[in-house]
Design an enzyme around this catalytic site. Structure first.
Site, mmCIF file in Angstrom:
data_model
loop_
_atom_site.group_PDB
_atom_site.id
_atom_site.type_symbol
_atom_site.label_atom_id
_atom_site.label_comp_id
_atom_site.label_asym_id
_atom_site.label_seq_id
_atom_site.Cartn_x
_atom_site.Cartn_y
_atom_site.Cartn_z
ATOM 1 N N SER A 186 -23.225 -6.036 -26.694
ATOM 2 C CA SER A 186 -22.485 -5.161 -27.596
ATOM 3 C C SER A 186 -21.694 -5.965 -28.618
ATOM 4 O O SER A 186 -21.101 -5.403 -29.527
ATOM 5 C CB SER A 186 -21.500 -4.327 -26.779
ATOM 6 N N GLY A 187 -21.677 -7.299 -28.431
ATOM 7 C CA GLY A 187 -20.819 -8.124 -29.286
ATOM 8 C C GLY A 187 -19.456 -8.312 -28.649
ATOM 9 O O GLY A 187 -18.651 -9.109 -29.098
ATOM 10 N N GLY A 188 -19.173 -7.558 -27.584
ATOM 11 C CA GLY A 188 -17.908 -7.705 -26.866
ATOM 12 C C GLY A 188 -17.927 -8.970 -26.025
ATOM 13 O O GLY A 188 -18.965 -9.628 -25.870
ATOM 14 N N VAL A 189 -16.757 -9.302 -25.490
ATOM 15 C CA VAL A 189 -16.609 -10.562 -24.766
ATOM 16 C C VAL A 189 -17.558 -10.634 -23.561
ATOM 17 O O VAL A 189 -18.308 -11.599 -23.403
ATOM 18 C CB VAL A 189 -15.156 -10.728 -24.257
ATOM 19 N N ASP A 190 -17.527 -9.591 -22.716
ATOM 20 C CA ASP A 190 -18.234 -9.683 -21.437
ATOM 21 C C ASP A 190 -19.743 -9.843 -21.616
ATOM 22 O O ASP A 190 -20.365 -10.724 -21.021
ATOM 23 C CB ASP A 190 -17.956 -8.441 -20.573
ATOM 24 N N LYS B 284 -10.945 -10.909 -16.784
ATOM 25 C CA LYS B 284 -11.222 -11.009 -18.221
ATOM 26 C C LYS B 284 -10.840 -12.391 -18.795
ATOM 27 O O LYS B 284 -11.622 -13.003 -19.517
ATOM 28 C CB LYS B 284 -10.430 -9.924 -18.958
ATOM 29 N N GLU C 230 3.784 -10.670 -6.894
ATOM 30 C CA GLU C 230 2.713 -10.733 -7.889
ATOM 31 C C GLU C 230 3.066 -10.095 -9.227
ATOM 32 O O GLU C 230 2.390 -10.327 -10.214
ATOM 33 C CB GLU C 230 1.430 -10.081 -7.321
ATOM 34 N N CYS D 12 5.162 -6.149 1.439
ATOM 35 C CA CYS D 12 5.522 -4.729 1.486
ATOM 36 C C CYS D 12 4.871 -4.044 2.705
ATOM 37 O O CYS D 12 5.250 -4.325 3.829
ATOM 38 C CB CYS D 12 5.130 -4.075 0.171
ATOM 39 N N TYR D 13 3.868 -3.197 2.509
ATOM 40 C CA TYR D 13 3.190 -2.568 3.649
ATOM 41 C C TYR D 13 2.719 -3.643 4.631
ATOM 42 O O TYR D 13 2.835 -3.489 5.850
ATOM 43 C CB TYR D 13 1.988 -1.746 3.166
ATOM 44 N N GLY E 229 0.835 -1.200 0.000
ATOM 45 C CA GLY E 229 0.000 0.000 0.000
ATOM 46 C C GLY E 229 0.864 1.241 0.000
ATOM 47 O O GLY E 229 2.046 1.182 0.347
ATOM 48 N N HIS F 273 7.379 -7.431 -4.231
ATOM 49 C CA HIS F 273 6.071 -7.831 -4.765
ATOM 50 C C HIS F 273 6.170 -9.149 -5.556
ATOM 51 O O HIS F 273 6.667 -9.147 -6.676
ATOM 52 C CB HIS F 273 5.531 -6.722 -5.678
#
Ligand code: XMP
Length: 506
Positions: A219-223, A362, A168, A79-80, A51, A166
């Site tokens: 919308s035709g988008g993935v989600d 995603k 990650e 870290c923090y 953080g 980190h």
């Protein structure tokens, strides 16, 4: 899902990535605020994130340490998180004069069998901090140091670990191994696989819908496509509304209609392009453009479905929930806020909005789409912003500029697909620069638009790197655009990272 691995958010820009890495290892993880520690159920393990604050500040973010100890599960402070744990165990932290940001080297101590087990040793780690630990409490062991001999990894007892760097971020070479070693100390780890999660989601959707009628914006988008497929799989009574804003890419409206036809999902197509383009005439301010598009979108949508919506389904993803909205939901079509979004807030407050994808990243949504039988050309699609080509058209949105973007984008994306670059790129597009520059056409000087091409890789759109496309490919794309797209005499390749640039132009 029981026993998630709880990641406690102290505000680092990388916190979401911890959750993601754990899921990539095949375990279920969720983000919680420190105040929610008691609501994490019985997590298999707890990770305290990094953080931006200092534990030395008077009102520094805190954790219910007593409860953390009581939980009896492995805890890793990053870290923090490490500095906080060190003070909780009775040690201290010293303020740093400068922020250490960037690569460093980890030298694990020889005798550790803890979270550095089987590491190659002397590997690169990524730092982003200013404070460092000063006094170590009694019984605390140093598990690793940097090249200056400063402790960067601590173990306070057999369950509590801390690392200053980190694990990650991809710049920490053995970060994933460190997380895996840490998690291996936990019992009852919650397995996470999309194929089984799908069944759980279908059951959950059915229970949440409880026989009500659902409306869903596609919308035709993935989600939104994955959302529609999920509702379809759950056999929920759904109206799928597709609004053609006139700000879509070449042939997009037809392709979306045919795609949904192919997978047997009915959609209602509303052509509102004139409405949008008229409303945008003469408008140049980017925020104003977004506001207009957002307002109109919600208006057109609710005009179509009526005001007494029983249930609205939105394709909000996990990063949208934890950060600001980026894609998928109707509310996020409108990055800036305004009137008719009130309508959605109203529905939310009345418990009439469901967001079944709100725990997924995603990549996981893409995987879910595959499991639900959506074709690769849908699940593999690049993200496309709600305000469409308007954010790729700085200045006034005109038919002339939209036509240029559509044609150039079609050539660019077509060649990326043909040369097998499309799938390794997070997002790519053409934007028109609202300045005409000089060129030569035949014997005449011409003044035509310059066009910018952008291709980026990204981790959930939070940061982005430009893609090193081969010069030959860039040359071919440029030649084709200059030859085939009237009104353009200059093609540029955008080599800006995010930050400081954003992915879109506006
Ligand atoms: P930026 O430009 O902020 O974009 O770096 C990050 C990601 O979000 C998408 N984007 C949007 N998506 N409504 C959306 O649904 C919006 O207003 C919007 N603005 C940007 C962008 O395409 C990228 O993937």
């Amino acid at each position: 899902m029981d026993h998630p691995i709880a990641v406690i958010d102290f505000g680092s820009q990388y916190t979401q990535l911890i959750v993601r890495r754990i899921r990539e290892l095949g375990y279920f993880s969720r983000l919680y605020q420190a105040s929610e520690l008691r609501e994490t159920g019985t997590p298999a393990a707890v990770i305290l994130s990094g953080g931006p604050r200092s534990t030395l500040e008077e009102d520094a973010p805190d954790i219910d340490f007593e409860y953390l100890v009581e939980m009896g599960v492995p805890v890793l402070g990053v870290c923090y998180g490490m500095q906080l744990l060190n003070t909780k165990f009775g040690g201290s932290v010293a303020p740093g004069n400068t922020r250490e940001y960037g690569p460093a080297t980890l030298m694990p101590e020889d005798d550790v069998d803890g979270i550095f087990k089987d590491l190659k040793g002397h590997s690169q780690i990524w730092m982003s901090h200013s404070d460092t630990v000063k006094e170590l409490p009694e019984g605390c062991e140093v598990m690793g140091r940097n090249l200056d001999g400063v402790p960067v990894a601590l173990r306070w007892n057999e369950r509590f670990f801390g690392i200053q760097f980190h694990p990650e971020v991809s710049h920490t070479d053995e970060g994933t191994e460190i997380l895996r070693n840490f998690l291996n100390r936990a019992t009852d780890l919650p397995a996470f696989q999309i194929s089984s999660f799908k069944d759980e989601l279908v059951d959950r959707v059915r229970a949440d819908v409880a026989g009500r009628k659902v409306v869903c914006g596609v919308s035709g988008g993935v989600d939104s496509s994955v959302l529609a497929a999920l509702l379809h799989e759950a056999q929920v009574d759904t109206r799928n509304i597709f609004v053609d804003t006139g700000l879509l890419r070449k042939n997009e409206s037809e392709e979306v209609a045919s795609l949904f036809g192919e997978v047997g999902i009915a959609i209602e197509r509303i052509d509102a392009s004139e409405l949008f383009l008229n409303a945008l005439a003469g408008v140049t301010d980017p925020e104003e453009k977004r506001r207009i598009i957002g307002r109109l979108f919600v208006q057109v949508f609710f005009d179509a479905v009526g005001d007494d919506v029983e249930l609205l389904a939105q394709g909000t993803l996990y990063p949208d929930v934890i950060e600001s909205a980026t894609s998928g939901s109707i509310a996020s079509t409108i990055k800036t806020h305004h009137n008719r979004v009130d309508k959605i807030m109203e529905l939310k407050e009345a418990g009439r909005v469901i967001e079944p994808l709100d725990e997924l990243f995603k990549d996981e949504v893409r995987e879910l789409g595959r499991v639900l039988g959506l074709p690769e050309r849908v699940v593999g699609r690049h993200p496309f912003p709600g305000p469409g080509l308007a954010v790729r058209c700085p200045g006034e949105v005109t038919q002339e500029k939209l036509k240029i973007i559509r044609e150039a984008d079609d050539i660019f994306i077509g060649l990326l697909r043909e040369k097998h670059f499309y799938d390794s790129v997070w997002q790519a597009y053409a934007a028109v620069i609202p300045t005409k520059t000089v060129g030569v056409k035949g014997d005449e000087r011409s003044y035509e638009y310059a066009l910018s091409l952008r291709a980026v890789t990204s981790e959930d759109a939070m940061t982005a790197e430009w893609v090193h496309l081969p010069y030959e490919l860039l040359g071919e794309i440029s030649n084709r655009i200059l030859n085939e797209v009237p009104g353009v005499n200059r093609v540029l390749y955008d080599i800006s990272t995010k930050p400081p640039a954003s992915i879109e132009w506006e």
